[in-house]
Each structure stands twice: as C-alpha cells, then as structure tokens.
Scaffold this active site. Structure first.
Site, short mmCIF file in Angstrom:
data_model
loop_
_atom_site.label_atom_id
_atom_site.label_comp_id
_atom_site.label_asym_id
_atom_site.label_seq_id
_atom_site.Cartn_x
_atom_site.Cartn_y
_atom_site.Cartn_z
N SER A 191 -8.24 40.20 -7.66
CA SER A 191 -7.27 40.83 -8.57
C SER A 191 -7.09 39.96 -9.80
O SER A 191 -7.43 38.76 -9.79
CB SER A 191 -5.93 40.94 -7.83
OG SER A 191 -4.86 41.11 -8.73
N TYR A 242 1.83 38.84 -3.45
CA TYR A 242 0.53 39.42 -3.78
C TYR A 242 -0.34 38.40 -4.50
O TYR A 242 -1.52 38.21 -4.16
CB TYR A 242 0.75 40.65 -4.67
CG TYR A 242 -0.47 41.44 -5.01
CD1 TYR A 242 -1.09 41.28 -6.24
CD2 TYR A 242 -0.98 42.39 -4.14
CE1 TYR A 242 -2.20 42.03 -6.59
CE2 TYR A 242 -2.09 43.15 -4.48
CZ TYR A 242 -2.70 42.96 -5.70
OH TYR A 242 -3.81 43.71 -6.05
P1 NAP Z 1 -4.26 51.99 -2.65
O1 NAP Z 1 -4.54 53.15 -3.51
O2 NAP Z 1 -2.86 51.65 -2.28
O3 NAP Z 1 -5.16 52.08 -1.32
C1 NAP Z 1 -5.02 51.10 -0.36
C2 NAP Z 1 -5.85 51.50 0.84
O4 NAP Z 1 -5.72 50.49 1.84
C3 NAP Z 1 -5.43 52.81 1.47
O5 NAP Z 1 -6.58 53.49 1.93
C4 NAP Z 1 -4.60 52.35 2.68
O6 NAP Z 1 -4.67 53.36 3.64
C5 NAP Z 1 -5.35 51.09 3.09
N1 NAP Z 1 -4.54 50.11 3.85
C6 NAP Z 1 -3.41 49.48 3.45
N2 NAP Z 1 -3.01 48.63 4.42
C7 NAP Z 1 -3.90 48.74 5.44
C8 NAP Z 1 -4.02 48.12 6.72
N3 NAP Z 1 -3.12 47.22 7.15
N4 NAP Z 1 -5.06 48.45 7.49
C9 NAP Z 1 -5.97 49.37 7.08
N5 NAP Z 1 -5.92 50.00 5.88
C10 NAP Z 1 -4.88 49.67 5.08
O7 NAP Z 1 -4.83 50.67 -3.35
P2 NAP Z 1 -5.98 50.48 -4.44
O8 NAP Z 1 -5.37 50.46 -5.80
O9 NAP Z 1 -7.12 51.40 -4.15
O10 NAP Z 1 -6.39 48.98 -4.13
C11 NAP Z 1 -7.40 48.69 -3.19
C12 NAP Z 1 -7.59 47.19 -3.24
O11 NAP Z 1 -7.82 46.78 -4.59
C13 NAP Z 1 -6.37 46.41 -2.76
O12 NAP Z 1 -6.80 45.23 -2.10
C14 NAP Z 1 -5.68 46.02 -4.07
O13 NAP Z 1 -4.91 44.84 -3.92
C15 NAP Z 1 -6.87 45.78 -4.95
N6 NAP Z 1 -6.66 45.86 -6.38
C16 NAP Z 1 -6.11 46.99 -6.93
C17 NAP Z 1 -6.00 47.04 -8.33
C18 NAP Z 1 -5.40 48.24 -9.04
O14 NAP Z 1 -5.05 48.09 -10.23
N7 NAP Z 1 -5.25 49.39 -8.40
C19 NAP Z 1 -6.44 45.99 -9.12
C20 NAP Z 1 -6.95 44.85 -8.49
C21 NAP Z 1 -7.07 44.82 -7.13
P3 NAP Z 1 -3.46 53.58 4.73
O15 NAP Z 1 -2.17 53.43 3.96
O16 NAP Z 1 -3.67 54.95 5.29
O17 NAP Z 1 -3.62 52.50 5.73
C1 GCO Z 2 0.87 44.77 -10.56
C2 GCO Z 2 -0.39 45.52 -10.28
C3 GCO Z 2 -1.56 44.57 -10.20
C4 GCO Z 2 -2.81 45.33 -9.87
C5 GCO Z 2 -3.97 44.43 -9.79
C6 GCO Z 2 -4.29 43.76 -11.08
O1 GCO Z 2 1.92 45.16 -10.04
O2 GCO Z 2 0.77 43.79 -11.33
O3 GCO Z 2 -0.28 46.28 -9.09
O4 GCO Z 2 -1.31 43.59 -9.26
O5 GCO Z 2 -2.67 45.98 -8.68
O6 GCO Z 2 -3.89 43.54 -8.72
O7 GCO Z 2 -5.57 43.17 -10.94
#
Ligand code: NAP
Ligand code: GCO
Length: 266
Positions: free
Chosen positions: A147, A160
């Site tokens: 992230s 986080y």
């Molecule tokens: P999201 O839309 O909230 O999806 C998260 C997924 O993880 C869902 O499928 C959820 O399904 C599953 N999950 C959560 N806790 C779990 C557990 N204990 N066991 C199994 N499955 C679990 O999140 P996203 O934005 O796609 O993010 C995915 C990853 O990318 C995360 O690691 C997040 O930190 C990272 N990330 C996101 C962003 C962003 O801007 N969106 C940026 C950087 C990094 P269920 O709830 O059904 O379990």
């Molecule tokens: C926040 C956001 C970020 C993104 C991502 C950025 O609240 O700042 O959720 O943390 O999810 O991790 O890379």
C-alpha cells in the site's frame, strides 16, 4: 518463441486471497486470462456466490472457498484441497485485507489487533502454508498486496500503516529466506484505487460536492485520477510470470506517481 510467452501463466495454479471483488478479483481475472487456474477465498457465503457468478460471467471457472485467512487450520485445509483438485499452488497473492479509519488514541486494542491479524499475520499464515509445496515444485511466486501506507502515514490509519509497513518487510524477508528455492516474493503497492474499501473516501457530499479526500488524492496524483483495479492487472501478471524470475524482494508501486510527487501547487 515470442518473448510475450514469458508473461504467460498457462498451466499455473494461482490462489488469490480475498478475491470475491475489488483488487483481488481483478488480479484473479487477469491471471485466468493469462492461462492460470484460479482459486480464491472470502469469509461470506453471499460474497462467494456472487463472485462465482461474476467469474463465470467472464468465462472464468474459479474455485472458491469460504476461509478466513486468520484461521491457520482452515488455511491449511484450503491449500491442501487446492493441491488435490487444481494442483500445487504456483502463485500466491496475499490480497485479503481490511482497514479501520479511527484516530489512534480512540482505537480499541481489539480493533488494532484485528487489522494486524488480517493484513500482516494472515499473509504469514498463508505463505507458511503454501511455501513447502513451492519448494517441492522447485519454483513459486508470492505477491503481497502492500500500500501507499507501506511508505507513508496519515491520520486515522495507524493499524493499517503498521500492518502494511510490516508486510513490506515480510515480503523482503520471504524473498531473502526462500530465494534459493527459486521462489520470488514481491509486493505490489496500489495507490488509491476505486473499490468498496475506499468508497467512503469518494462519497459525494450532501451539497453534491466531491469528498474532500477525493479532491486531495486527485491533487496528489500526477495522473489526476483514482486508480481502477484493472490498472493492477498488467503489473500483477508480470510479478506472477517467468518475466520476473530475477525480481525478488521488490515492492512495485502502481500509484499513478503519488510517491514521486509533492502534490499540485494550490
Ligand atoms: P475490499 O474491496 O474491501 O476487498 C477485500 C476483500 O478481502 C474482500 O473480498 C473480503 O471478502 C476479503 N477479506 C477481508 N478480510 C478477510 C479475511 N479475514 N479472510 C478472507 N477474506 C477476507 O478491498 P480492496 O480495495 O480490493 O483491497 C484489497 C487489498 O488491497 C487489501 O489488502 C487492501 O489493503 C489493499 N489495497 C487497497 C487499496 C485501495 O485503494 N483500494 C490500495 C492499496 C492496497 P469478505 O469480506 O467476504 O471476507
Ligand atoms: C486510506 C485508504 C488507503 C488505501 C491504500 C492506499 O484510508 O488512506 O484506504 O489506505 O486503501 O492503502 O495505498
């Protein structure tokens, strides 16, 4: 043979955790289109059924599991079942993750611990379950979804950022400890991506104005836009393919330039 064959995942078995929707779904979709057999997990039966339908609508035969990545016995059982049905895992993406946006001094210990459990301890649990099979096969790819918070802090995301900072170092340590077994472990560091996780940061205000944080991110991103899960497909394929066999312990940021940019002048 075309150089593009180096990016093929033909015949590989990929597990993408938390791939019912969002970033994980996009990565699993990309891997399927690059030739891999797909397994994914989530915690909710409703999300599982919806995801299976969504994969099928894209012509992808994904194998889905209800499995909480923090439960080691359940993870080991899932990995064993994948090996028995699809084959030993070649590619693992530790994607499942949550965030809690609470000022640190207001955050309960249990809330902090829950984020650490899912975002940092679970990648340890799943990697520990998958690596022996990769060692036996003589190759493997582990991609940890890091992230911006692997590098930067901001208000309300202490747990986080601590987890994602730790995940960056876990990535480097797996790379160091298992590189000799032809296992490459890298991170992918998305910027701000439009998924359910960031939906609260993009909600329109009562007066129809964009969310202040939405405007803030636009001002901090040279690309002047939020990322989409699709923006991660190519980089994720690269890190899972033979094309990255000498890339190890690297965090590939896919952020539209946020980390390079001081921000738009007011
Ligand atoms: P999201 O839309 O909230 O999806 C998260 C997924 O993880 C869902 O499928 C959820 O399904 C599953 N999950 C959560 N806790 C779990 C557990 N204990 N066991 C199994 N499955 C679990 O999140 P996203 O934005 O796609 O993010 C995915 C990853 O990318 C995360 O690691 C997040 O930190 C990272 N990330 C996101 C962003 C962003 O801007 N969106 C940026 C950087 C990094 P269920 O709830 O059904 O379990
Ligand atoms: C926040 C956001 C970020 C993104 C991502 C950025 O609240 O700042 O959720 O943390 O999810 O991790 O890379």
């Amino acid at each position: 043979m075309s150089i593009l064959n180096k990016f093929s995942l033909e015949g590989k078995v990929a597990l993408v955790t938390g791939a019912a929707y969002g970033i994980g779904f996009a990565i699993a979709e990309a891997y399927a289109k690059a030739g891999a057999k797909i397994a994914f997990n989530c915690r909710s039966e409703e999300h599982l059924q919806q995801a299976l339908a969504d994969y099928a609508a894209k012509g992808i035969e994904a194998k889905g599991y209800i499995c909480d990545v923090t439960k080691e016995d359940d993870v080991r059982a899932m990995v064993k079942d994948i090996a028995e049905t699809l084959g030993t895992i070649d590619i693992l993406v530790n994607n499942a993750g949550i965030i809690k946006r609470i000022p640190m001094t207001d955050m309960a210990l249990s809330e902090f611990e829950q984020v650490i459990d899912i975002d940092l301890i679970a990648p340890f649990i799943v990697s520990k379950a998958v690596i022996p099979g990769m060692m036996e096969k003589g190759h493997g790819k582990i991609i940890n979804v890091c992230s911006m918070m692997s590098e930067l802090g901001r208000e309300t995301v202490s747990a986080y950022a601590a987890a994602k900072g730790g995940l960056k170092m876990l990535t480097k340590n797996i790379a160091s400890e298992y590189g000799a077994y032809n296992i490459q472990c890298n991170g992918i560091g998305p910027g701000y991506i439009a998924t359910p996780q960031t939906a609260p940061l993009r909600e329109l205000q009562a007066d129809g104005e964009r969310h202040p944080f939405d405007k803030f991110i636009i001002s901090k991103t040279p690309a002047e836009r939020w990322g989409n899960p699709e923006d991660l497909m190519g980089p994720a394929i690269f890190l899972a393919s033979d094309a990255s066999d000498f890339v190890n312990g690297h965090i590939l940021y896919v952020d539209g330039g946020i980390l390079a940019y001081i921000g738009k002048q007011p």
